[in-house]
Each structure stands twice: as C-alpha cells, then as structure tokens.
Design an enzyme around this catalytic site. Structure first.
Site, short mmCIF file in Angstrom:
data_model
loop_
_atom_site.label_atom_id
_atom_site.label_comp_id
_atom_site.label_asym_id
_atom_site.label_seq_id
_atom_site.Cartn_x
_atom_site.Cartn_y
_atom_site.Cartn_z
N GLY A 12 0.83 -1.22 0.00
CA GLY A 12 0.00 0.00 0.00
C GLY A 12 0.85 1.26 0.00
O GLY A 12 0.59 2.19 0.75
N ALA A 13 1.87 1.28 -0.88
CA ALA A 13 2.83 2.40 -0.88
C ALA A 13 2.41 3.54 -1.82
O ALA A 13 3.15 4.51 -1.97
CB ALA A 13 4.21 1.88 -1.27
N SER A 14 1.24 3.42 -2.42
CA SER A 14 0.87 4.41 -3.45
C SER A 14 0.42 5.74 -2.88
O SER A 14 0.43 6.75 -3.56
CB SER A 14 -0.26 3.84 -4.32
OG SER A 14 -1.32 3.41 -3.50
N ARG A 15 -0.01 5.75 -1.63
CA ARG A 15 -0.51 7.01 -1.05
C ARG A 15 -0.55 6.91 0.47
O ARG A 15 -0.24 5.86 1.04
CB ARG A 15 -1.90 7.37 -1.59
CG ARG A 15 -2.90 6.24 -1.48
CD ARG A 15 -4.12 6.56 -2.35
NE ARG A 15 -4.88 5.36 -2.67
CZ ARG A 15 -5.85 4.86 -1.92
NH1 ARG A 15 -6.20 5.45 -0.82
NH2 ARG A 15 -6.48 3.77 -2.29
N THR A 37 -2.77 -1.50 -5.97
CA THR A 37 -3.60 -2.23 -6.93
C THR A 37 -3.21 -1.83 -8.36
O THR A 37 -3.25 -2.63 -9.27
CB THR A 37 -5.11 -1.98 -6.70
OG1 THR A 37 -5.33 -0.57 -6.66
CG2 THR A 37 -5.59 -2.59 -5.41
N SER A 132 -4.27 -0.38 14.07
CA SER A 132 -5.01 0.87 14.28
C SER A 132 -5.39 0.96 15.76
O SER A 132 -5.45 -0.06 16.45
CB SER A 132 -6.28 0.84 13.43
OG SER A 132 -7.22 1.78 13.91
N TYR A 145 -13.74 -3.51 10.99
CA TYR A 145 -12.39 -2.95 11.07
C TYR A 145 -11.71 -3.44 12.37
O TYR A 145 -10.56 -3.90 12.34
CB TYR A 145 -12.48 -1.43 11.04
CG TYR A 145 -11.17 -0.72 10.79
CD1 TYR A 145 -10.46 -0.92 9.61
CD2 TYR A 145 -10.65 0.18 11.72
CE1 TYR A 145 -9.27 -0.23 9.36
CE2 TYR A 145 -9.48 0.87 11.47
CZ TYR A 145 -8.79 0.66 10.30
OH TYR A 145 -7.61 1.33 10.06
P1 NAP Z 1 -5.04 4.85 2.14
O1 NAP Z 1 -4.59 6.25 1.91
O2 NAP Z 1 -6.45 4.50 1.83
O3 NAP Z 1 -4.04 3.88 1.29
C1 NAP Z 1 -4.29 2.50 1.35
C2 NAP Z 1 -3.22 1.75 0.58
O4 NAP Z 1 -3.61 0.36 0.56
C3 NAP Z 1 -3.10 2.20 -0.86
O5 NAP Z 1 -1.77 2.13 -1.27
C4 NAP Z 1 -3.94 1.20 -1.61
O6 NAP Z 1 -3.52 0.97 -2.94
C5 NAP Z 1 -3.72 -0.07 -0.79
N1 NAP Z 1 -4.87 -0.95 -1.00
C6 NAP Z 1 -6.18 -0.67 -0.81
N2 NAP Z 1 -6.94 -1.70 -1.23
C7 NAP Z 1 -6.08 -2.65 -1.68
C8 NAP Z 1 -6.25 -3.94 -2.25
N3 NAP Z 1 -7.47 -4.46 -2.50
N4 NAP Z 1 -5.16 -4.65 -2.58
C9 NAP Z 1 -3.92 -4.14 -2.38
N5 NAP Z 1 -3.69 -2.92 -1.87
C10 NAP Z 1 -4.77 -2.18 -1.52
O7 NAP Z 1 -4.77 4.37 3.64
P2 NAP Z 1 -3.97 5.06 4.85
O8 NAP Z 1 -4.88 5.98 5.54
O9 NAP Z 1 -2.64 5.51 4.40
O10 NAP Z 1 -3.80 3.78 5.80
C11 NAP Z 1 -2.69 2.90 5.71
C12 NAP Z 1 -2.82 1.87 6.83
O11 NAP Z 1 -2.90 2.54 8.08
C13 NAP Z 1 -4.10 1.02 6.74
O12 NAP Z 1 -3.81 -0.29 7.14
C14 NAP Z 1 -5.04 1.69 7.73
O13 NAP Z 1 -5.99 0.78 8.23
C15 NAP Z 1 -4.05 2.14 8.79
N6 NAP Z 1 -4.51 3.29 9.60
C16 NAP Z 1 -4.77 4.52 9.03
C17 NAP Z 1 -5.16 5.59 9.85
C18 NAP Z 1 -5.45 6.97 9.28
O14 NAP Z 1 -5.92 7.84 10.04
N7 NAP Z 1 -5.19 7.23 8.01
C19 NAP Z 1 -5.29 5.39 11.22
C20 NAP Z 1 -5.00 4.12 11.76
C21 NAP Z 1 -4.60 3.10 10.93
P3 NAP Z 1 -4.31 1.65 -4.19
O15 NAP Z 1 -3.75 3.04 -4.31
O16 NAP Z 1 -3.98 0.81 -5.34
O17 NAP Z 1 -5.76 1.63 -3.84
#
Ligand code: NAP
Length: 239
Positions: A12-15, A37, A132, A145
């Site tokens: 999930g390194a894209s964003r 993805t 999380s 979740y």
């Molecule tokens: P995000 O911006 O939504 O990015 C999610 C990443 O996961 C993207 O690179 C995405 O790739 C990849 N992904 C999503 N669906 C996928 C699939 N079906 N197969 C393979 N890769 C997939 O998420 P984030 O907010 O940075 O969160 C990253 C992690 O931290 C997650 O595990 C989340 O639960 C955890 N987290 C986040 C927060 C927060 O406040 N942001 C807080 C606590 C925990 P694509 O670009 O291809 O979709």
C-alpha cells in the site's frame, strides 16, 4: 537510522501512510519495493520497484506471494495496505466481510509466510504490521475494522513467538487519527477540529510521525522489541 542496502517491502505504498513509509526508507538508503492495486500515475521515486496486486483477489495475492518467495532476502516487510468499512452490523454484506478479511488479514498472513524463509537465510529480519487504535478500543460501526485490526495484532504476537528463534522481530503499530490526503478529503475542517480536540496532544498525527516509529522498529536500534503493538495516537486511547 541508516537503511543502506536493506531490501524493504511496503504494501500500500501508493498514497497516505504507505507513501510516507516508503519515502522515509528510501531517504535512508533502502531499496524499496512497493505494492498497490495499480502503480500510481505520479511516482515520487521513493519506490524502486512496483508490484501491482489486488489483495482482495486470491489469485492475484497468490501470484504475488509466489514471486516474493522466489525473490528471497527481504530485510524488512511493512504490511501497511488496509481498508476500512464503516457500517452498522445489520447492513454488513458477506462481500464486505470477505473483502476486508482478505485485504487486512489474509494478505499480511500470506505475505509473511512467503518472506520468512528468505529472512531466515539472511539471519533475521523485521516485520511491522500496521494495525489501528481500533484494534485496542472500538466505536460504533467499526465491527469489521476492529475485528481485522485486533486479528492483525494477534497474528503479530503469534508470529513474533514463532520466529523469535530465527531473529525475526515482528511488531504492530497502531496509528491514531493521521493526516493523509484521504483524511483531508473525507473530513471538513470543522470535523477535523472536533476530532483533534479529543486527542490529548490536540492534533492529528502526521504521516512522518507514524513512519518514524516504523523506521525505528525496522532499524538496527531495535534488537529486543518484538510481539508488541505500539500505539501512536497522541494519547487518545489513554483518556
Ligand atoms: P489509504 O490512503 O487509503 O491507502 C491504502 C493503501 O492500501 C493504498 O496504497 C492502496 O492501494 C492499498 N490498498 C487498498 N486496497 C487494496 C487492495 N485491494 N489490494 C492491495 N492494496 C490495496 O490508507 P492510509 O490511511 O494511508 O492507511 C494505511 C494503513 O494505516 C491502513 O492499514 C489503515 O488501516 C491504517 N490506519 C490509518 C489511519 C489513518 O488515520 N489514516 C489510522 C490508523 C490506521 P491503491 O492506491 O492501489 O488503492
């Protein structure tokens, strides 16, 4: 915390948080393999090699794991990719349950299983699973979740025990509210202020603040911390 010559996988390194993790490893000299993805249109160069794989698709995940197994020799794995589905229990479809389980739990499990033989050959490794705060506490509509993130913490402990003899240290990190592009898009300024006021430190975490803890867990400075869930939430879960 130098990472020169280390081979690091970040899912999930894209964003969002994953992109920040990739940037920090890259800046410290690591060779970063990233997954998404589909490869992002705008690539900042933090990721040296991309894998396009959809964890909700068993064939795609299986193919990816086979490739990882053949490549051998990853020093660090950060299981960051994850999704959230926020719904009342009676509106959750079988498809929701299956999708979130595959992405948040099955993928990290199978990825770790593919990487461990290579890490053993290298004499050790570091695995960090991104959980999380909702793994330790919960909130309405977070049943899916919380189920997966608490499961990920359980997996972390079990694998830490199993691979301790191989010098493979496995930890989880549990971010609290983190400021990503998605956060900015999904919440109004007012909603963000309201949430920030519930955090003792009075603000959201930056992506850098999450990535830096991961970097420590993956670094040579960490030689005795394993099986833990490090909560990085500005004190949110202690009040
Ligand atoms: P995000 O911006 O939504 O990015 C999610 C990443 O996961 C993207 O690179 C995405 O790739 C990849 N992904 C999503 N669906 C996928 C699939 N079906 N197969 C393979 N890769 C997939 O998420 P984030 O907010 O940075 O969160 C990253 C992690 O931290 C997650 O595990 C989340 O639960 C955890 N987290 C986040 C927060 C927060 O406040 N942001 C807080 C606590 C925990 P694509 O670009 O291809 O979709």
């Amino acid at each position: 915390m130098k990472m020169d010559g280390k081979r690091v996988l970040v899912t999930g390194a894209s964003r969002g948080i994953g992109e920040g993790i990739a940037r920090h490893f890259h800046q410290r000299g690591a060779y970063v393999y990233g997954t998404a993805t589909s490869k992002p249109d705008e690539d900042f160069g933090f990721v040296s090699e991309w894998f396009e794989t959809d964890f909700s698709n068993r064939d795609s995940l299986s193919q990816f794991c086979t490739t990882l197994g053949e490549m051998k020799g990853f020093d660090v794995c950060v299981n960051n990719a994850g999704i959230n589905i926020i719904k009342p229990l009676d509106q959750i479809e079988c498809e929701d349950y299956s999708r979130i389980q595959k992405i948040n739990l099955e993928a990290p499990y199978k990825i770790i299983r593919s990487l461990v033989p290579g890490m053993r050959t290298l004499g050790g490794g570091k695995i960090i699973n991104v959980a999380s705060i909702w793994s330790t506490i919960s909130k309405t509509y977070r049943s899916l979740y919380s189920t997966t993130k608490a499961g990920l913490v359980g997996m972390t402990k079990a694998m830490a025990v199993e691979f301790a003899k191989d010098n493979i240290l496995v930890n989880a990190i549990s971010p609290g509210f983190t400021m990503t592009d998605l956060t900015k898009k999904s919440l109004s300024e007012e909603q963000m202020d309201e949430l920030a006021n519930t955090v003792p430190l009075g603000r959201f975490a930056t992506v850098d603040e999450i990535a830096q803890v991961i970097l420590f867990l993956a670094s040579d400075y960490n030689s005795y911390l394993t099986g833990q869930n490090i909560v990085v939430d500005g004190g949110f879960t202690i009040v």
